[in-house]
Write a protein that holds these residues in place. Sequence first.
Motif, PDB file in Angstrom:
ATOM      1  N   UNK A  57       0.858  -1.187   0.000  1.00  0.00           N
ATOM      2  CA  UNK A  57       0.000   0.000   0.000  1.00  0.00           C
ATOM      3  C   UNK A  57       0.891   1.233   0.000  1.00  0.00           C
ATOM      4  N   UNK A  58       0.779   2.057  -1.031  1.00  0.00           N
ATOM      5  CA  UNK A  58       1.611   3.250  -1.180  1.00  0.00           C
ATOM      6  C   UNK A  58       1.057   4.364  -0.291  1.00  0.00           C
ATOM      7  N   UNK A  59       1.923   4.915   0.580  1.00  0.00           N
ATOM      8  CA  UNK A  59       1.492   5.986   1.472  1.00  0.00           C
ATOM      9  C   UNK A  59       2.110   7.341   1.131  1.00  0.00           C
ATOM     10  N   UNK A  60       3.292   7.345   0.495  1.00  0.00           N
ATOM     11  CA  UNK A  60       3.945   8.608   0.129  1.00  0.00           C
ATOM     12  C   UNK A  60       4.899   8.362  -1.031  1.00  0.00           C
ATOM     13  N   UNK A  61       5.043   9.373  -1.887  1.00  0.00           N
ATOM     14  CA  UNK A  61       5.945   9.247  -3.034  1.00  0.00           C
ATOM     15  C   UNK A  61       6.930  10.401  -3.080  1.00  0.00           C
ATOM     16  N   UNK A  62       8.175  10.074  -3.409  1.00  0.00           N
ATOM     17  CA  UNK A  62       9.212  11.073  -3.604  1.00  0.00           C
ATOM     18  C   UNK A  62       9.626  11.083  -5.063  1.00  0.00           C
ATOM     19  N   UNK A  83       9.753   0.167   0.290  1.00  0.00           N
ATOM     20  CA  UNK A  83       9.706   1.140  -0.802  1.00  0.00           C
ATOM     21  C   UNK A  83       9.528   0.418  -2.141  1.00  0.00           C
ATOM     22  N   UNK A  84       9.081   1.171  -3.123  1.00  0.00           N
ATOM     23  CA  UNK A  84       8.994   0.705  -4.505  1.00  0.00           C
ATOM     24  C   UNK A  84       9.483   1.860  -5.376  1.00  0.00           C
ATOM     25  N   UNK A  85      10.199   1.532  -6.463  1.00  0.00           N
ATOM     26  CA  UNK A  85      10.670   2.594  -7.348  1.00  0.00           C
ATOM     27  C   UNK A  85       9.490   3.340  -7.956  1.00  0.00           C
ATOM     28  N   UNK A  86       9.625   4.648  -8.056  1.00  0.00           N
ATOM     29  CA  UNK A  86       8.572   5.486  -8.625  1.00  0.00           C
ATOM     30  C   UNK A  86       8.459   5.215 -10.119  1.00  0.00           C
ATOM     31  N   UNK A  87       7.243   5.067 -10.590  1.00  0.00           N
ATOM     32  CA  UNK A  87       6.974   4.944 -12.025  1.00  0.00           C
ATOM     33  C   UNK A  87       5.584   5.513 -12.272  1.00  0.00           C
TER      34      UNK A  87
END
Length: 161
Positions: A57-62, A83-87
Amino acid sequence: MPAESSRASGSRSALSAGRSVLMALVALLLLVGGCYASWGDAQQVLLGKGRVHGEFAVTACGDTACAGSFDPEGPEGPRSDMTVRTSVAVRKGDRFPAVVKPGTHEVVRAGTAGGLHAWVPLGGGLLLAGLVIAGGMRRGRLGLVVAALGAAQLFATFLLL
């Protein structure tokens, strides 16, 4: 006169063969590069046996990564430091099946969509190699087939994500 004509014809065919070999090497380099770039994430999805699966579950993105919580299948409790890489396929509030990369706090999207997403660099390599094969090697049908495979992979990824 005939000797000069055959010599010129021979040099033209050697030049054509050299160009074809060079373009074949460029196409091969594109395909190997696509496989290499894809394999880091694709192996997590394809060879998932023994790895920790669950839902992220994604809570914040940088700029480069998104943080969130990972709820693994089984008796382990949720982890909040993943974490997961931003795409383009990851936004705050998203939930998706994921696999944890061993020895890290990074997850990779799992399932069919994750598998296709992991192979996006190879799809791009196929698309570019198709252009090289069709234009540089003058193998139009083969180039069209290779480019169509790359385009189909990219389009299927777009549809599933």
